[in-house]
Design a protein around this motif. Sequence first.
Motif: not given
Length: 257
Positions: A136-142
């Motif tokens: 749900t967090d694009p920065y966490e996914a990266a």
Amino acid sequence: MEKKEKNNREYYAIDVMQILKALWQRAWIIVLSGFIAAGIGFSYASFMITPTYSSSIMLYVNNSKLSLGDTTFTIGDINAAKSLVNTYSVMLKNRTTLERVIEKTGVSYDYESLSGMISAKAVSETEIMRVTVESTDPYEAAKIANCIAEILPVRISEIIDGASMEVVDSAIPNLNKIAPSITKYTAVGLVLGVVVSVLILSVSAMMDDTIHSEEYIIQTYDYPILAKIPDLMETGTKRYGYYYKYGTRVKKKGDSK
């Protein structure tokens, strides 16, 4: 007997026409229901569902000799796009590997939850493996994806002698959400609204036992029509000693005024 069968066939045909007529007369209800349901679907997808983002890395499996136990083989002896990627995917999503990822990134997931966020597959039947992380967090996914790029090659080399992986492409935050699809939810809402309203109106029409016309009696029963009450809305409305028809006042017979 033949006449009775004819009446029965006409009865079902009239029922169908009556339902279609009822739907046509209440078409505005169907349209309104569709728009309302589409609005609900749009609002639900836009404001009630947390958006999901994804980020990916690509890893290259080196074409070298591998040794697993007492067996030695080369990648050329197997289908790297299928066999090796499937093997590495299992190693990626096991508890030991994911616990290392959790420890290094500091994310607040257990390994089972993190496993459900990760997918891996071969790229176009090549020796390149794509690992995708959803969050749900694009920065966490990266962040998680880049951590996998560091930990997975080490983890694989610990288990399979001679195995190595190189990072082809690292992960970057992707701000374009992959879910939910607002268009999909809106379309599903529109279809459901139309279908449900049509079903309700159809059932209502089938349960309606009101006699709407003399044709219904003639074709359904063998009873003669002895009298018919005229529709005053068609012949005119009586007001204060006058009949009004289509906006024109006609003097009633015997009226001195």
